[in-house]
Design an enzyme around this catalytic site. Structure first.
Site, PDB file in Angstrom:
ATOM      1  N   TYR A  19       0.844  -1.206   0.000  1.00 34.60           N
ATOM      2  CA  TYR A  19       0.000   0.000   0.000  1.00 34.60           C
ATOM      3  C   TYR A  19       0.875   1.250   0.000  1.00 34.60           C
ATOM      4  O   TYR A  19       0.666   2.182  -0.781  1.00 34.60           O
ATOM      5  CB  TYR A  19      -0.926  -0.019   1.223  1.00 34.60           C
ATOM      6  CG  TYR A  19      -1.721   1.246   1.392  1.00 34.60           C
ATOM      7  CD1 TYR A  19      -2.778   1.550   0.531  1.00 34.60           C
ATOM      8  CD2 TYR A  19      -1.410   2.157   2.400  1.00 34.60           C
ATOM      9  CE1 TYR A  19      -3.499   2.727   0.677  1.00 34.60           C
ATOM     10  CE2 TYR A  19      -2.138   3.323   2.548  1.00 34.60           C
ATOM     11  CZ  TYR A  19      -3.167   3.607   1.684  1.00 34.60           C
ATOM     12  OH  TYR A  19      -3.877   4.773   1.828  1.00 34.60           O
ATOM     13  N   GLU A  41     -11.714   5.294   4.519  1.00 34.57           N
ATOM     14  CA  GLU A  41     -11.159   6.173   5.551  1.00 34.57           C
ATOM     15  C   GLU A  41     -12.181   6.402   6.660  1.00 34.57           C
ATOM     16  O   GLU A  41     -11.829   6.432   7.838  1.00 34.57           O
ATOM     17  CB  GLU A  41     -10.703   7.507   4.945  1.00 34.57           C
ATOM     18  CG  GLU A  41      -9.464   7.410   4.084  1.00 34.57           C
ATOM     19  CD  GLU A  41      -8.181   7.058   4.822  1.00 34.57           C
ATOM     20  OE1 GLU A  41      -8.159   7.091   6.068  1.00 34.57           O
ATOM     21  OE2 GLU A  41      -7.191   6.753   4.144  1.00 34.57           O
ATOM     22  N   TRP A  49      -5.352   1.353  10.210  1.00 40.01           N
ATOM     23  CA  TRP A  49      -5.484   1.277   8.758  1.00 40.01           C
ATOM     24  C   TRP A  49      -5.188  -0.141   8.265  1.00 40.01           C
ATOM     25  O   TRP A  49      -5.798  -0.609   7.313  1.00 40.01           O
ATOM     26  CB  TRP A  49      -4.576   2.305   8.078  1.00 40.01           C
ATOM     27  CG  TRP A  49      -4.761   2.324   6.594  1.00 40.01           C
ATOM     28  CD1 TRP A  49      -3.819   2.025   5.654  1.00 40.01           C
ATOM     29  CD2 TRP A  49      -5.958   2.639   5.868  1.00 40.01           C
ATOM     30  NE1 TRP A  49      -4.364   2.135   4.390  1.00 40.01           N
ATOM     31  CE2 TRP A  49      -5.673   2.510   4.493  1.00 40.01           C
ATOM     32  CE3 TRP A  49      -7.248   2.995   6.238  1.00 40.01           C
ATOM     33  CZ2 TRP A  49      -6.617   2.739   3.488  1.00 40.01           C
ATOM     34  CZ3 TRP A  49      -8.193   3.235   5.244  1.00 40.01           C
ATOM     35  CH2 TRP A  49      -7.869   3.102   3.894  1.00 40.01           C
TER      36      TRP A  49
END
Length: 194
Positions: A19, A41, A49
């Site tokens: 990522y 988000e 995350w």
């Protein structure tokens, strides 16, 4: 072979590294991808995350590959079904907000031609390049993310507080906050690469 220097938050998880190396801080101009990142988000609020990244494929399947036109049609039955899906974050408020956000997203597309045109105007279409010396220098939010948050809320979006918006801006490349020592920092990349 020499190890690449990365932002410290990536740790050693291959999913996080991929990522970081291939998505975070790179400009995104595809409305479907922008919608995906806005929803993810918001789903991350209060979570890590990496938790969201590990659930991303399940989210894509559950949310019709983040097609805002389809998500906007979700009703009570679909929300109840999503609450049973162990592959995603099962938070009723966040799931309902995703549906509301899809509807608001479509309204923005109608008004501005695309969500891309709407959101990127805040930075005049050019990423803000940060040069943090370390992760400690990264802000949680900025005056700009506060402004965008207010505007999004006014347009009917939910789970779009200033911190979530700033994370979104970093994720879609409106802000490039790779630390100075990171191989993805603008000064460490060959000319002509994003």
């Amino acid at each position: 072979m020499e190890e690449l220097c990365r932002c410290a938050w990536t740790g050693s998880d291959p999913l996080y590294i991929d990522y970081h190396d291939n998505e975070w801080g790179r400009p995104v101009h595809d409305d479907r991808k922008l919608f995906e990142m806005l929803i993810l988000e918001g789903m991350q609020a209060g979570l890590s995350w990496i938790t969201i990244l590990k659930k991303r494929e399940a989210f894509r399947a559950a949310f019709d590959n983040f097609d805002p036109a389809r998500v906007a049609l979700y009703g009570e039955e679909t929300l109840s079904s999503l609450m049973e899906n162990r592959g995603i974050v099962r938070n009723r408020r966040k799931l309902a907000a995703a549906v509301d956000n899809a509807r608001a997203f479509l309204a923005v597309q109608r008004q501005y031609g695309s969500f891309d045109a709407f959101i990127w105007r805040y930075v005049d279409g050019v990423p803000i390049i940060g040069s943090p010396a370390s992760e400690a220098d990264l802000p949680a939010s900025t005056l700009l993310s506060e402004r965008i948050s207010r505007d999004l809320k006014r347009l009917g979006f939910r789970f779009v507080g200033p911190t979530i918006v700033y994370s979104f801006m970093q994720a879609v490349g409106m802000v490039d906050d790779h630390v100075e020592r990171c191989f993805r920092h603008r000064n460490n990349r060959p000319a002509g690469t994003d």
